[in-house]
Scaffold this active site. Sequence first.
Site, PDB file in Angstrom:
ATOM      1  N   THR A  15      -7.799   8.417   7.670  1.00 27.10           N
ATOM      2  CA  THR A  15      -8.997   9.161   8.071  1.00 27.10           C
ATOM      3  C   THR A  15      -8.745  10.651   8.228  1.00 27.10           C
ATOM      4  O   THR A  15      -9.589  11.479   7.878  1.00 27.10           O
ATOM      5  CB  THR A  15      -9.518   8.610   9.423  1.00 27.10           C
ATOM      6  N   ASP A  59      -6.104   4.704   1.925  1.00 27.12           N
ATOM      7  CA  ASP A  59      -6.547   4.133   3.195  1.00 27.12           C
ATOM      8  C   ASP A  59      -5.431   3.160   3.582  1.00 27.12           C
ATOM      9  O   ASP A  59      -4.929   2.422   2.727  1.00 27.12           O
ATOM     10  CB  ASP A  59      -7.870   3.373   2.975  1.00 27.12           C
ATOM     11  N   SER A  61      -5.306   0.403   4.799  1.00 28.29           N
ATOM     12  CA  SER A  61      -5.525  -1.021   4.513  1.00 28.29           C
ATOM     13  C   SER A  61      -4.879  -1.388   3.180  1.00 28.29           C
ATOM     14  O   SER A  61      -4.641  -2.559   2.893  1.00 28.29           O
ATOM     15  CB  SER A  61      -7.016  -1.340   4.444  1.00 28.29           C
ATOM     16  N   THR A 167       0.721  -1.002  19.223  1.00 28.02           N
ATOM     17  CA  THR A 167      -0.269  -1.815  18.539  1.00 28.02           C
ATOM     18  C   THR A 167      -1.601  -1.075  18.612  1.00 28.02           C
ATOM     19  O   THR A 167      -1.874  -0.372  19.593  1.00 28.02           O
ATOM     20  CB  THR A 167      -0.332  -3.228  19.185  1.00 28.02           C
ATOM     21  N   THR A 278       4.129 -13.914  21.391  1.00 26.76           N
ATOM     22  CA  THR A 278       2.934 -14.267  22.169  1.00 26.76           C
ATOM     23  C   THR A 278       1.680 -13.580  21.616  1.00 26.76           C
ATOM     24  O   THR A 278       1.754 -12.471  21.096  1.00 26.76           O
ATOM     25  CB  THR A 278       3.090 -13.920  23.669  1.00 26.76           C
ATOM     26  N   CYS A 280      -0.563 -12.714  23.613  1.00 28.84           N
ATOM     27  CA  CYS A 280      -0.993 -11.802  24.680  1.00 28.84           C
ATOM     28  C   CYS A 280      -0.617 -10.372  24.316  1.00 28.84           C
ATOM     29  O   CYS A 280       0.384 -10.128  23.649  1.00 28.84           O
ATOM     30  CB  CYS A 280      -0.321 -12.159  25.998  1.00 28.84           C
TER      31      CYS A 280
HETATM   32  N1  ASP Z   1      -9.239   3.092   7.565  1.00 28.11           N
HETATM   33  C1  ASP Z   1      -8.437   4.214   8.019  1.00 28.11           C
HETATM   34  C2  ASP Z   1      -7.001   3.962   7.610  1.00 28.11           C
HETATM   35  O1  ASP Z   1      -6.331   3.217   8.253  1.00 28.11           O
HETATM   36  C3  ASP Z   1      -8.585   4.384   9.478  1.00 28.11           C
HETATM   37  C4  ASP Z   1      -7.826   5.549  10.066  1.00 28.11           C
HETATM   38  O2  ASP Z   1      -7.153   6.305   9.421  1.00 28.11           O
HETATM   39  O3  ASP Z   1      -7.921   5.733  11.285  1.00 28.11           O
HETATM   40  O4  ASP Z   1      -6.568   4.518   6.631  1.00 28.11           O
END
Ligand code: ASP
Length: 343
Positions: A15, A59, A61, A167, A278, A280
Amino acid sequence: MASTPKILLIYTGGTIGMIREMKTGALKAFDFDNLLIHIPELSQLNCSLESVSFETPIDSSNMNTHYWVQLLEIVEVDYHKYDGFVILHGSDTMSYTASALSFMIENLSKPIIFTGSQLPIGDIRTDAKENLITSIEIAASQIKGKPILSEVCLYFEYKLYRANRTTKVSSEQFEAYDSPNYPCLAESGVHLKFNETHQKPPSRFKKVKFHKKIETQVVILKLFPGITESVIKSILEIEELKGVVLETFGSGNAPTEKWFIQLLKKTLNKGIKIVNVTQCLSGNVVLGLYETSIQLQNIGLISGKDITTESALAKTMYLLGKKVPNAQFKQIFETPLRGEMLK
Ligand code: ASP
């Protein structure tokens, strides 16, 4: 007189450098020059800054193990040229990449700071500027000409964390990260306050090593009440499977049903490693504390103790990639290698 610290800024995407596409309104990775023109303040920092970008920023992902190695190689090639590194990365999978890099680099003696942002750098309310500027300041912080930090860290919203303890906890708040089982390494207020007692001591006299072999035949299996035998069986019987991060309940508890334990046993007998972590957010696995974890202990599941899932996955992939012998795998996994778990 000490020379000005040299910092390499590596842009992978995320982002922080994205722009909004007019047609769809969706955020899309953009080029790095766009990012730099929005922060003229960078020229005022007390360090010399050079930058490099992924050819096509992504990105996060779309992050994968090939990109991990690509990133590692960027650091490796110029490791001795710079005093510190700042890696701009999408926040969605940053804890995975940063954890992986923490294992892939042994005997690190300088800081590698991961950061990103929730809003693009061009947005008026962006969190990107503070995250980026402070990350660079932290990477350039030295005492007597030596970097203060010598580990892989993650900086977000005024806090510096040990990366493999983090995390992502919010897709909305600027405070997107947490390190539930380990204190932060520094806090940024009016002053930058370092928490020396929790930092890793530098490995100045040991030669840095870069490990590029990562095993990808692994899976994260999250238990839930009512999970069926056929689901677990089909996952554990994946051909080529080498490692499983098993997300259990509470302090490492799981169903005591015979079919479940038998499936785990069969998997372990094939040489597949199973790490118990875990579900948690905080706390740790204590095998044998409840009746529901005694059998897991008896059949030889690895205790992930207080490790995060992201870090457990990265450590499994790293140790399998290193071809750690079967007989030592459990003992090595249960030993902290980069401060990722308690002793
Ligand atoms: N979807 C974006 C990414 O992980 C979110 C971010 O950068 O905060 O590339």
